[in-house]
Design a protein around this motif. Structure first.
Motif, PDB file in Angstrom:
ATOM      1  N   PHE A   1       0.822  -1.209   0.000  1.00 18.11           N
ATOM      2  CA  PHE A   1       0.000   0.000   0.000  1.00 18.11           C
ATOM      3  C   PHE A   1       0.858   1.262   0.000  1.00 18.11           C
ATOM      4  CE2 PHE A   1      -2.848   3.110   2.164  1.00 18.11           C
ATOM      5  CZ  PHE A   1      -3.846   3.143   1.206  1.00 18.11           C
ATOM      6  N   LEU A   2       1.733   1.382   0.986  1.00 18.88           N
ATOM      7  CA  LEU A   2       2.576   2.589   1.078  1.00 18.88           C
ATOM      8  C   LEU A   2       3.781   2.522   0.140  1.00 18.88           C
ATOM      9  CD1 LEU A   2       2.618   3.216   4.950  1.00 18.88           C
ATOM     10  CD2 LEU A   2       1.242   4.377   3.219  1.00 18.88           C
TER      11      LEU A   2
ATOM     12  N   GLY B   1       0.865  -0.822  11.711  1.00 15.80           N
ATOM     13  CA  GLY B   1       0.913  -1.736  12.855  1.00 15.80           C
ATOM     14  C   GLY B   1       2.287  -1.837  13.469  1.00 15.80           C
TER      15      GLY B   1
ATOM     16  N   ASN C   1       2.400  -7.211  11.971  1.00 13.87           N
ATOM     17  CA  ASN C   1       1.391  -8.094  11.370  1.00 13.87           C
ATOM     18  C   ASN C   1       1.981  -9.495  11.353  1.00 13.87           C
ATOM     19  OD1 ASN C   1      -1.121  -6.735   9.844  1.00 13.87           O
ATOM     20  ND2 ASN C   1       0.565  -5.273  10.017  1.00 13.87           N
TER      21      ASN C   1
ATOM     22  N   THR D   1      -2.309   4.503  10.226  1.00 16.30           N
ATOM     23  CA  THR D   1      -1.645   3.915  11.388  1.00 16.30           C
ATOM     24  C   THR D   1      -1.037   2.590  10.950  1.00 16.30           C
ATOM     25  OG1 THR D   1      -3.284   4.909  12.832  1.00 16.30           O
ATOM     26  CG2 THR D   1      -1.971   3.113  13.768  1.00 16.30           C
TER      27      THR D   1
ATOM     28  N   ASN E   1       9.678  -2.238   4.733  1.00 14.37           N
ATOM     29  CA  ASN E   1       9.451  -2.780   6.071  1.00 14.37           C
ATOM     30  C   ASN E   1      10.303  -4.044   6.198  1.00 14.37           C
ATOM     31  OD1 ASN E   1       7.813  -4.652   4.683  1.00 14.37           O
ATOM     32  ND2 ASN E   1       5.915  -3.617   5.239  1.00 14.37           N
TER      33      ASN E   1
HETATM   34  P1  2BA Z   1      -0.757  -2.383   8.601  1.00 18.66           P
HETATM   35  O1  2BA Z   1      -2.108  -2.974   8.358  1.00 18.66           O
HETATM   36  O2  2BA Z   1      -0.237  -2.450   9.993  1.00 18.66           O
HETATM   37  O3  2BA Z   1       0.260  -3.145   7.621  1.00 18.66           O
HETATM   38  C1  2BA Z   1       1.670  -2.941   7.683  1.00 18.66           C
HETATM   39  C2  2BA Z   1       2.348  -3.762   6.603  1.00 18.66           C
HETATM   40  O4  2BA Z   1       2.143  -5.151   6.889  1.00 18.66           O
HETATM   41  C3  2BA Z   1       1.757  -3.582   5.201  1.00 18.66           C
HETATM   42  O5  2BA Z   1       2.352  -2.460   4.563  1.00 18.66           O
HETATM   43  C4  2BA Z   1       2.098  -4.892   4.521  1.00 18.66           C
HETATM   44  O6  2BA Z   1       3.463  -4.897   4.130  1.00 18.66           O
HETATM   45  C5  2BA Z   1       1.963  -5.881   5.675  1.00 18.66           C
HETATM   46  N1  2BA Z   1       0.623  -6.506   5.705  1.00 18.66           N
HETATM   47  C6  2BA Z   1      -0.418  -6.111   6.441  1.00 18.66           C
HETATM   48  N2  2BA Z   1      -1.455  -6.957   6.273  1.00 18.66           N
HETATM   49  C7  2BA Z   1      -1.042  -7.892   5.418  1.00 18.66           C
HETATM   50  C8  2BA Z   1      -1.681  -9.046   4.819  1.00 18.66           C
HETATM   51  N3  2BA Z   1      -2.961  -9.397   5.106  1.00 18.66           N
HETATM   52  N4  2BA Z   1      -0.958  -9.794   3.958  1.00 18.66           N
HETATM   53  C9  2BA Z   1       0.333  -9.467   3.659  1.00 18.66           C
HETATM   54  N5  2BA Z   1       0.975  -8.396   4.191  1.00 18.66           N
HETATM   55  C10 2BA Z   1       0.289  -7.612   5.049  1.00 18.66           C
HETATM   56  P2  2BA Z   1       1.479  -1.573   3.576  1.00 18.66           P
HETATM   57  O7  2BA Z   1       0.744  -2.455   2.623  1.00 18.66           O
HETATM   58  O8  2BA Z   1       2.390  -0.548   2.990  1.00 18.66           O
HETATM   59  O9  2BA Z   1       0.381  -0.878   4.508  1.00 18.66           O
HETATM   60  C11 2BA Z   1       0.743   0.122   5.455  1.00 18.66           C
HETATM   61  C12 2BA Z   1      -0.466   0.585   6.231  1.00 18.66           C
HETATM   62  O10 2BA Z   1      -1.385   1.233   5.326  1.00 18.66           O
HETATM   63  C13 2BA Z   1      -1.282  -0.541   6.865  1.00 18.66           C
HETATM   64  O11 2BA Z   1      -0.733  -0.864   8.132  1.00 18.66           O
HETATM   65  C14 2BA Z   1      -2.669   0.043   6.944  1.00 18.66           C
HETATM   66  O12 2BA Z   1      -2.804   0.909   8.073  1.00 18.66           O
HETATM   67  C15 2BA Z   1      -2.739   0.928   5.701  1.00 18.66           C
HETATM   68  N6  2BA Z   1      -3.373   0.243   4.581  1.00 18.66           N
HETATM   69  C16 2BA Z   1      -2.959  -0.880   3.947  1.00 18.66           C
HETATM   70  N7  2BA Z   1      -3.772  -1.188   2.926  1.00 18.66           N
HETATM   71  C17 2BA Z   1      -4.728  -0.231   2.911  1.00 18.66           C
HETATM   72  C18 2BA Z   1      -5.878   0.033   2.077  1.00 18.66           C
HETATM   73  N8  2BA Z   1      -6.187  -0.774   1.058  1.00 18.66           N
HETATM   74  N9  2BA Z   1      -6.643   1.132   2.361  1.00 18.66           N
HETATM   75  C19 2BA Z   1      -6.330   1.960   3.382  1.00 18.66           C
HETATM   76  N10 2BA Z   1      -5.254   1.786   4.198  1.00 18.66           N
HETATM   77  C20 2BA Z   1      -4.470   0.697   3.969  1.00 18.66           C
END
Ligand code: 2BA
Length: 109
Positions: free
Chosen positions: A36-37, A94, A97, A92, A41
């Motif tokens: 997403f970002l 985490g 995860n 925010t 990480n």
């Molecule tokens: P978190 O949910 O704490 O996720 C932190 C990172 O953990 C994610 O980075 C991803 O690398 C991994 N992660 C989380 N859930 C996962 C899963 N089910 N499977 C595989 N990897 C997983 P990012 O993807 O860069 O996301 C950073 C933060 O952005 C997330 O923190 C969440 O707060 C937000 N986010 C993620 N996807 C979103 C979306 N579709 N819409 C709005 N916010 C989102």
């Protein structure tokens, strides 16, 4: 055997790794990127033989990994569809995860 896959923030990874090593866990650290970002990480792979050591491992991760508000700039396609527009976003991220997987076999050659 279980495999813990923990995605944590880079800022927390060094001290977390130290604590896991000190508690005698076997760990592999991978540099990863959030979908997403699209920023860096850290993914830790932790193979654990004794089921009773899983909770202790989760405790160590929980103790070392903090949730953080992150302001980032994402790029969105413009209304005309002819370019990308930057827009700010606050999320925010985490502490950690964590996925806990059953391992069928662990072979070392
Ligand atoms: P978190 O949910 O704490 O996720 C932190 C990172 O953990 C994610 O980075 C991803 O690398 C991994 N992660 C989380 N859930 C996962 C899963 N089910 N499977 C595989 N990897 C997983 P990012 O993807 O860069 O996301 C950073 C933060 O952005 C997330 O923190 C969440 O707060 C937000 N986010 C993620 N996807 C979103 C979306 N579709 N819409 C709005 N916010 C989102």
């Amino acid at each position: 055997m279980k495999l813990i896959v923990a995605i944590v923030q880079d800022e927390d990874s060094a001290i977390l790794l130290d604590d896991l090593m000190e508690a005698d866990y076997r760990v592999t650290k991978l540099a990863s990127t959030g979908g997403f970002l699209k920023s860096g990480n850290t993914t830790l792979l932790i193979g654990i033989d004794e089921e009773e050591r899983i909770n202790k491992c989760l405790e160590i991760i929980n103790r070392n990994c903090k949730r953080r508000e992150v302001t980032s700039t994402l790029m969105n396609l413009s209304i005309q569809g002819d370019g990308y527009m930057p827009y700010p976003l606050e999320v925010t991220v985490g502490g950690a995860n964590i996925f806990i997987l059953d391992v069928d076999e662990h072979v070392v050659y």
